[in-house]
Enzyme design. Structure first.
Site, short mmCIF file in Angstrom:
data_model
loop_
_atom_site.label_atom_id
_atom_site.label_comp_id
_atom_site.label_asym_id
_atom_site.label_seq_id
_atom_site.Cartn_x
_atom_site.Cartn_y
_atom_site.Cartn_z
CB CYS A 125 -0.92 0.01 1.21
SG CYS A 125 -2.25 -1.17 1.07
N1 COA Z 1 -20.13 -8.97 8.53
C1 COA Z 1 -20.56 -9.12 9.81
N2 COA Z 1 -19.75 -9.37 10.84
C2 COA Z 1 -18.44 -9.48 10.58
C3 COA Z 1 -17.92 -9.35 9.27
C4 COA Z 1 -18.82 -9.09 8.23
N3 COA Z 1 -18.41 -8.93 6.98
N4 COA Z 1 -16.59 -9.51 9.32
C5 COA Z 1 -16.26 -9.75 10.61
N5 COA Z 1 -17.38 -9.74 11.37
C6 COA Z 1 -17.48 -9.98 12.81
C7 COA Z 1 -16.25 -10.69 13.35
O1 COA Z 1 -16.31 -12.07 13.15
C8 COA Z 1 -16.27 -10.30 14.80
O2 COA Z 1 -17.23 -11.08 15.46
P1 COA Z 1 -16.99 -11.52 16.99
O3 COA Z 1 -16.95 -10.24 17.76
O4 COA Z 1 -18.16 -12.37 17.28
O5 COA Z 1 -15.69 -12.25 17.01
C9 COA Z 1 -16.82 -8.87 14.75
O6 COA Z 1 -17.52 -8.75 13.51
C10 COA Z 1 -15.72 -7.85 14.81
O7 COA Z 1 -14.73 -8.19 13.83
P2 COA Z 1 -13.32 -7.49 13.74
O8 COA Z 1 -12.54 -8.13 12.66
O9 COA Z 1 -12.71 -7.43 15.09
O10 COA Z 1 -13.81 -6.02 13.28
P3 COA Z 1 -13.03 -4.68 13.26
O11 COA Z 1 -13.85 -3.67 13.94
O12 COA Z 1 -11.61 -4.82 13.69
O13 COA Z 1 -13.03 -4.31 11.71
C11 COA Z 1 -11.50 -4.26 9.85
C12 COA Z 1 -12.36 -5.11 10.77
C13 COA Z 1 -10.74 -5.17 8.91
C14 COA Z 1 -12.41 -3.34 9.06
C15 COA Z 1 -10.54 -3.41 10.70
O14 COA Z 1 -9.88 -4.20 11.64
C16 COA Z 1 -9.51 -2.68 9.87
O15 COA Z 1 -9.81 -1.91 8.99
N6 COA Z 1 -8.23 -2.88 10.20
C17 COA Z 1 -7.16 -2.25 9.49
C18 COA Z 1 -7.04 -2.96 8.21
C19 COA Z 1 -6.12 -2.31 7.25
O16 COA Z 1 -6.07 -1.12 7.13
N7 COA Z 1 -5.41 -3.14 6.57
C20 COA Z 1 -4.53 -2.68 5.60
C21 COA Z 1 -4.82 -3.43 4.39
S1 COA Z 1 -3.68 -2.98 3.22
#
Ligand code: COA
Length: 374
Positions: A156
């Site tokens: 990225c």
């Molecule tokens: N729909 C519904 N629920 C979902 C889901 C979806 N698509 N995806 C995950 N969940 C659930 C999870 O299973 C988890 O359930 P649990 O609490 O029962 O375990 C809950 O939602 C929270 O998931 P989590 O992964 O902890 O969510 P989050 O708030 O951390 O958001 C991201 C996820 C990926 C959006 C976030 O962590 C993020 O953006 N991180 C940085 C990523 C990034 O910038 N990466 C760089 C890539 S180049």
């Protein structure tokens, strides 16, 4: 040493769009089919049923509402779940080169430059569609540019690292004007069958023209005052697909680790302070008060991350004008995200305005580019 300016930017946005509603509908149908297929194992407690995705979660967790892709076909088919693209002959322009040329045309036009004015092409992207020859050299030939070209990959952060490299080359005289392209066909490495990340990415291509500041031909230009890059190894964002794949037993199978995978929570927690520190340290080193910045053009991965980074840098919540987001429409377009934001929201600032283009992502990697409107 020559002063360096960004004198043109361009964006190629694929026409096809996938809304969160379409995405969730196809994913949930896929998950239902999987659960039906494995009903006995699930019933016996040998397998967890696949959980459903939801639009509400996606918008709340990321700020993403839709994404552009080069082809919806396949991605939304619950029996396929990845893009299906027609094969191209070796003497046809490759897809990455094709979208690069489109974005480059716009950037060169904006800069008022032709192929004859450009000395080098850098293709800076998080995936390259083949090992060699370099996509950049194909773009160079398609545009009729002399000189040299090469590919680079810092995930990225590829674009900001590319700007640092191009700026250093122009400063020291190894090139007068450089075209950088960021063709990001993220739909190819996204795992559309994993609800944790199936909403994250979108496709796009951006282009940036950098040249000697004293040779800029148009009214639009931003001087590159300083660049700073940072890397720290982490496995929290990873993709194991590579040229040694066939050498390892079982690695040619449909394996989850051969697409993008991440520990999203850890990434969020670890990268936010790393990026804020990088930007604040870079500004301090240049004797620039954060309060003196007119705009932050941040990497577009997650709205919550950007809000936090902006608040840490400015010492208060940034306004939407100060820190524009495009991820609601584009999703995470990897290296292209901060360049889309810069390209769309940099015309309006008055001469002398200061801003920072900043990217971050896998590696970990982060790049900070301080610019001033000429
Ligand atoms: N729909 C519904 N629920 C979902 C889901 C979806 N698509 N995806 C995950 N969940 C659930 C999870 O299973 C988890 O359930 P649990 O609490 O029962 O375990 C809950 O939602 C929270 O998931 P989590 O992964 O902890 O969510 P989050 O708030 O951390 O958001 C991201 C996820 C990926 C959006 C976030 O962590 C993020 O953006 N991180 C940085 C990523 C990034 O910038 N990466 C760089 C890539 S180049």
């Amino acid at each position: 040493m020559h002063r360096v300016a960004i004198s043109g930017t361009g964006i190629f946005t694929p026409e096809e769009v996938i809304t969160n509603a379409e995405l969730v509908a196809s994913y949930n149908e896929y998950a239902h089919r999987q659960n039906k297929l494995h009903a006995d194992a699930i019933e016996a407690g040998d397998r967890e049923p696949m959980a459903m995705s939801s639009e509400e979660f996606i918008v709340k967790a990321s700020g993403i509402e839709r994404r552009h892709v080069v082809s919806k076909f396949g991605i939304l088919d619950p029996g396929i779940m990845h893009p299906v693209l027609p094969e191209r002959a070796e003497d046809e322009l490759s897809l990455m080169a094709e979208i690069s040329v489109k974005a480059a045309d716009e950037a060169m036009k904006k800069a008022g430059l032709t192929a004859a004015d450009i000395d080098a092409v850098i293709c800076a992207a998080s995936n390259h569609e083949r090992a060699y020859p370099a996509v950049a050299i194909e773009v160079q030939q398609a545009l009729g540019i002399k000189g040299f070209a090469f590919d680079m990959n810092v995930a990225c952060s590829s674009a900001t690292f590319g700007i640092q490299l191009a700026s250093d080359m122009i400063r020291t005289g190894s090139a007068r004007a450089i075209l950088m392209v960021n063709p990001e066909i993220t739909s190819g490495h996204q795992e559309w069958r994993d609800r944790d990340c199936h909403f994250i990415f979108g496709d796009v291509c951006t282009a940036v023209v950098l040249q000697r500041a004293d040779e800029v031909k148009t009214d639009y230009a931003y001087e590159v005052l300083a660049t700073r890059c940072l890397t720290e190894f982490s496995n929290n964002i990873r993709n194991n697909n590579g040229f040694l794949r066939r050498t390892r037993e079982g690695h040619m199978a449909d394996r989850r680790d051969m697409q993008f995978h991440q520990e999203g929570r850890k990434v969020f927690k670890q990268v936010v302070p790393m990026v804020a520190e990088l930007m604040l340290g870079h500004l301090a080193e240049q004797g620039i008060e954060p309060q003196g910045l007119s705009r932050l053009w941040l990497h577009q991965a997650n709205k919550g991350m950007n809000d936090l980074i902006g608040s840490k840098v400015l010492g208060r919540e940034p306004s939407r004008e100060e820190q524009p987001n495009v991820l609601q429409d584009y999703a995470n377009t990897s290296s292209a995200g901060s360049i889309i934001a810069f390209s769309k929201f940099s015309d309006d600032l008055p001469t002398g305005s200061l801003g920072v283009i900043c990217s971050f992502g896998a590696g970990y990697s982060a790049g900070s580019v301080i610019v001033r409107k000429l």
